[in-house]
Design a protein around this motif. Structure first.
Motif, PDB file in Angstrom:
ATOM      1  N   ARG A 267       0.831  -1.214   0.000  1.00  0.00           N
ATOM      2  CA  ARG A 267       0.000   0.000   0.000  1.00  0.00           C
ATOM      3  C   ARG A 267       0.861   1.257   0.000  1.00  0.00           C
ATOM      4  NH1 ARG A 267      -4.743  -1.843   4.231  1.00  0.00           N
ATOM      5  NH2 ARG A 267      -6.324  -2.353   2.658  1.00  0.00           N
ATOM      6  N   SER A 268       2.009   1.184   0.664  1.00  0.00           N
ATOM      7  CA  SER A 268       2.863   2.365   0.789  1.00  0.00           C
ATOM      8  C   SER A 268       3.731   2.610  -0.445  1.00  0.00           C
ATOM      9  CB  SER A 268       3.779   2.219   2.010  1.00  0.00           C
ATOM     10  OG  SER A 268       4.826   1.296   1.758  1.00  0.00           O
ATOM     11  N   CYS A 269       3.731   1.655  -1.378  1.00  0.00           N
ATOM     12  CA  CYS A 269       4.608   1.755  -2.543  1.00  0.00           C
ATOM     13  C   CYS A 269       3.854   2.172  -3.796  1.00  0.00           C
ATOM     14  CB  CYS A 269       5.312   0.421  -2.785  1.00  0.00           C
ATOM     15  SG  CYS A 269       6.572   0.040  -1.537  1.00  0.00           S
ATOM     16  N   ASP A 270       4.611   2.632  -4.780  1.00  0.00           N
ATOM     17  CA  ASP A 270       4.034   3.048  -6.057  1.00  0.00           C
ATOM     18  C   ASP A 270       3.977   1.917  -7.064  1.00  0.00           C
ATOM     19  OD1 ASP A 270       3.773   6.064  -5.685  1.00  0.00           O
ATOM     20  OD2 ASP A 270       5.855   5.718  -5.109  1.00  0.00           O
ATOM     21  N   GLY A 271       4.592   0.779  -6.751  1.00  0.00           N
ATOM     22  CA  GLY A 271       4.583  -0.350  -7.672  1.00  0.00           C
ATOM     23  C   GLY A 271       5.348  -1.507  -7.076  1.00  0.00           C
ATOM     24  N   LEU A 272       5.396  -2.615  -7.833  1.00  0.00           N
ATOM     25  CA  LEU A 272       6.072  -3.833  -7.379  1.00  0.00           C
ATOM     26  C   LEU A 272       6.931  -4.402  -8.501  1.00  0.00           C
ATOM     27  CD1 LEU A 272       6.323  -6.405  -5.403  1.00  0.00           C
ATOM     28  CD2 LEU A 272       4.508  -7.363  -6.839  1.00  0.00           C
ATOM     29  N   ILE A 273       8.169  -4.728  -8.167  1.00  0.00           N
ATOM     30  CA  ILE A 273       9.036  -5.498  -9.058  1.00  0.00           C
ATOM     31  C   ILE A 273       9.045  -6.936  -8.562  1.00  0.00           C
ATOM     32  CG2 ILE A 273      11.453  -5.936  -9.665  1.00  0.00           C
ATOM     33  CD1 ILE A 273      11.874  -2.909  -9.704  1.00  0.00           C
ATOM     34  N   SER A 274       8.788  -7.883  -9.453  1.00  0.00           N
ATOM     35  CA  SER A 274       8.909  -9.300  -9.136  1.00  0.00           C
ATOM     36  C   SER A 274      10.090  -9.853  -9.918  1.00  0.00           C
ATOM     37  CB  SER A 274       7.631 -10.057  -9.506  1.00  0.00           C
ATOM     38  OG  SER A 274       7.767 -11.437  -9.214  1.00  0.00           O
ATOM     39  N   GLY A 275      11.110 -10.291  -9.186  1.00  0.00           N
ATOM     40  CA  GLY A 275      12.284 -10.816  -9.880  1.00  0.00           C
ATOM     41  C   GLY A 275      13.557 -10.350  -9.215  1.00  0.00           C
ATOM     42  N   GLY A 276      14.648 -10.796  -9.826  1.00  0.00           N
ATOM     43  CA  GLY A 276      14.756 -11.783 -10.905  1.00  0.00           C
ATOM     44  C   GLY A 276      14.868 -13.170 -10.320  1.00  0.00           C
ATOM     45  N   GLY A 277      15.594 -14.030 -11.032  1.00  0.00           N
ATOM     46  CA  GLY A 277      15.746 -15.400 -10.588  1.00  0.00           C
ATOM     47  C   GLY A 277      14.656 -16.313 -11.101  1.00  0.00           C
ATOM     48  N   SER A 278      14.677 -17.558 -10.618  1.00  0.00           N
ATOM     49  CA  SER A 278      13.714 -18.580 -11.037  1.00  0.00           C
ATOM     50  C   SER A 278      12.585 -18.644 -10.018  1.00  0.00           C
ATOM     51  CB  SER A 278      14.405 -19.935 -11.155  1.00  0.00           C
ATOM     52  OG  SER A 278      15.481 -19.889 -12.056  1.00  0.00           O
ATOM     53  N   LEU A 279      11.724 -17.637 -10.016  1.00  0.00           N
ATOM     54  CA  LEU A 279      10.656 -17.573  -9.032  1.00  0.00           C
ATOM     55  C   LEU A 279       9.445 -18.397  -9.446  1.00  0.00           C
ATOM     56  CD1 LEU A 279      10.734 -13.742  -8.167  1.00  0.00           C
ATOM     57  CD2 LEU A 279      12.108 -15.611  -7.209  1.00  0.00           C
ATOM     58  N   LEU A 280       9.090 -18.343 -10.718  1.00  0.00           N
ATOM     59  CA  LEU A 280       7.873 -18.998 -11.176  1.00  0.00           C
ATOM     60  C   LEU A 280       8.194 -20.371 -11.747  1.00  0.00           C
ATOM     61  CD1 LEU A 280       6.061 -15.895 -12.694  1.00  0.00           C
ATOM     62  CD2 LEU A 280       5.864 -16.885 -10.412  1.00  0.00           C
ATOM     63  N   GLN A 281       8.446 -21.305 -10.839  1.00  0.00           N
ATOM     64  CA  GLN A 281       8.727 -22.701 -11.179  1.00  0.00           C
ATOM     65  C   GLN A 281       8.206 -23.564 -10.037  1.00  0.00           C
ATOM     66  OE1 GLN A 281      11.026 -24.387  -9.095  1.00  0.00           O
ATOM     67  NE2 GLN A 281      11.439 -22.511  -7.927  1.00  0.00           N
ATOM     68  N   ASP A 282       7.924 -24.823 -10.338  1.00  0.00           N
ATOM     69  CA  ASP A 282       7.412 -25.695  -9.278  1.00  0.00           C
ATOM     70  C   ASP A 282       8.350 -26.858  -8.978  1.00  0.00           C
ATOM     71  OD1 ASP A 282       6.982 -27.230 -11.527  1.00  0.00           O
ATOM     72  OD2 ASP A 282       4.814 -27.452 -11.253  1.00  0.00           O
ATOM     73  N   ALA A 283       9.600 -26.775  -9.437  1.00  0.00           N
ATOM     74  CA  ALA A 283      10.568 -27.834  -9.143  1.00  0.00           C
ATOM     75  C   ALA A 283      10.898 -27.888  -7.657  1.00  0.00           C
ATOM     76  CB  ALA A 283      11.846 -27.628  -9.955  1.00  0.00           C
ATOM     77  N   THR A 284      10.806 -26.738  -6.973  1.00  0.00           N
ATOM     78  CA  THR A 284      11.126 -26.686  -5.546  1.00  0.00           C
ATOM     79  C   THR A 284       9.904 -26.905  -4.669  1.00  0.00           C
ATOM     80  OG1 THR A 284      10.903 -24.276  -5.592  1.00  0.00           O
ATOM     81  CG2 THR A 284      13.109 -25.178  -5.899  1.00  0.00           C
ATOM     82  N   GLY A 285       8.748 -27.133  -5.282  1.00  0.00           N
ATOM     83  CA  GLY A 285       7.546 -27.391  -4.504  1.00  0.00           C
ATOM     84  C   GLY A 285       6.331 -26.694  -5.077  1.00  0.00           C
ATOM     85  N   ALA A 286       5.156 -27.074  -4.552  1.00  0.00           N
ATOM     86  CA  ALA A 286       3.893 -26.563  -5.085  1.00  0.00           C
ATOM     87  C   ALA A 286       3.505 -25.201  -4.520  1.00  0.00           C
ATOM     88  CB  ALA A 286       2.777 -27.576  -4.797  1.00  0.00           C
ATOM     89  N   LYS A 287       4.249 -24.684  -3.531  1.00  0.00           N
ATOM     90  CA  LYS A 287       3.873 -23.410  -2.916  1.00  0.00           C
ATOM     91  C   LYS A 287       4.564 -22.201  -3.544  1.00  0.00           C
ATOM     92  CE  LYS A 287       3.055 -25.539   1.630  1.00  0.00           C
ATOM     93  NZ  LYS A 287       3.463 -25.548   3.056  1.00  0.00           N
TER      94      LYS A 287
END
Length: 394
Positions: A81-101
């Motif tokens: 809420r206090s921020c003007d935007g969100l950066i998601s990244g970098g790295g391998s964030l959107l993968q399920d090899a490390t689990g379903a969560k």
């Protein structure tokens, strides 16, 4: 920054695998923060990052930025809420090899920001593997609603396209760490780092003419057969000519334990004049980059060990355990020397010797590709700074 007091200020939350003291991910964060500062200055906007971290106090101290708990719902909501935007990244964030969560968490953070009306920016992510097809809509939905999307390889872009994300909205850029600089005191740090190591001292002192072979390994196979093969390969190299095997732990304490395990397997197998030692660069990713820069060649299993090597034009041999290794090597027109399932010790030793003998030639051959990746690494920060500059003040 007094001379830039007239610049508009934009607070931006940064979401990733931060605060776990994994050198590769911390290097990604350091690279993003430096690039945002540089490109914000160029675009005429002051960017104030707020890092979502597993250890906010450590992150704030390490990087000199504001940090907030990544898993505390009330704090997360308050931060976004206090921020003007969100950066998601970098790295391998959107993968399920490390689990379903993993995917639900990172897409959930992005979606929460979007619900709050904040623009979201995807920063040089590696997408996949995604083995659970029901997660595809989670990813596609938040991507389509993001103001900017960049991924670190063509395969990630193709996967998003198959999920229904318009391909013309996806920018393929290098990993942010290709733009990471050495620490400002690199010359002084180099001399200090040379003396901090654990292990054999039979040769391999700085300046003795024995080449330094950086080694970055991680535990992957439960039976340890991949580490046996790596030890055999390193023993074959160390028996063929004097080398200084300098083990570089990118994820502590796990990689340090793995390195000690492999060093134990090497006992009594090193040729005359060869040695094995464990570096202790600490938690600062730029210190690890400095360690890699001091190597003559690097044998790497960790993706960011290979990226660090490319950053500093250090010839490399990659050991593949995941498609992301092969994808990065392909950007330099290289192939892995082996995999966690197969590594021929004789082939490895021959290729390592060839790299040591023709190091300068390798650097000339790959200079254009490496320079291109370094320059392109700034593109996401440049685009995000431009978009933040255009936002109306809160």
């Amino acid at each position: 920054m007094a001379e830039n007091a007239h610049y508009p200020t934009r607070r931006i939350a940064v979401s990733g695998y931060y605060g776990f003291r994994n050198s590769g991910d911390e290097a990604v964060l350091r690279s993003i923060l430096l690039a945002l500062e540089e490109q914000g200055e160029a675009q005429g906007v002051r960017i104030e990052p707020v890092v979502l971290s597993a250890d906010p106090a450590w992150t704030a101290k390490m990087y000199g930025v504001e940090a907030a708990p990544r898993m505390h719902p009330a704090s997360l909501l308050r931060t976004l809420r206090s921020c003007d935007g969100l950066i998601s990244g970098g790295g391998s964030l959107l993968q399920d090899a490390t689990g379903a969560k993993t995917i639900p968490y990172y897409t959930g953070v992005i979606k929460l920001a979007q619900w709050l009306g904040k623009p979201t920016f995807i920063y040089s992510q590696g997408i996949g593997p995604v083995n659970r097809r029901w997660m595809d809509p989670l990813i596609a939905h938040v991507m389509k609603k993001s103001a900017y999307i960049s991924v670190r390889d063509a395969e990630s872009a193709a996967l998003l396209a198959r999920m229904g994300v318009p391909q013309d909205r996806i920018e393929v850029v290098p990993d942010p760490v290709m733009g990471l600089p050495l620490p400002a005191d690199a010359a002084a740090a180099s001399g200090a780092a040379a003396g901090r190591a654990e292990g054999g001292a039979a040769g391999g002192n700085a300046g003795d003419g024995v080449p330094v072979v950086g080694v970055s390994l991680r535990r992957w196979r439960p039976d340890g057969a991949d580490l046996d093969r790596a030890a055999d390969a390193l023993a074959a190299l160390a028996a063929s000519r004097p080398v200084r095997l300098r083990f570089l732990p990118f994820h502590t304490p796990d990689d340090a334990e793995t390195s000690r395990d492999v060093m134990k397997r090497l006992e009594g197998r090193l040729g005359a004049g060869s040695a094995a030692e464990l570096a202790e660069p600490g938690d600062d990713p730029q210190r690890m980059l400095l360690e890699v820069s001091r190597c003559d060649i690097l044998f790497g299993m960790r993706l960011h060990a290979l990226i660090y090597a490319a950053n500093r034009s250090v010839p490399m041999l990659g050991l593949s355990y995941d498609p992301k290794i092969d994808q990065f090597l392909a950007r330099l027109e290289l192939q892995a020397v082996g995999t966690t399932e197969k590594l021929d010790s004789g082939v490895f030793a021959a290729e390592a010797v060839a790299l040591l003998d023709r190091r300068a030639e390798w650097q000339r051959e790959h200079a254009a590709a490496i320079d291109g990746l370094r320059q392109q690494a700034q593109q996401p920060a440049q685009q995000i700074a431009k978009l933040l500059r255009q936002l109306n003040s809160r």
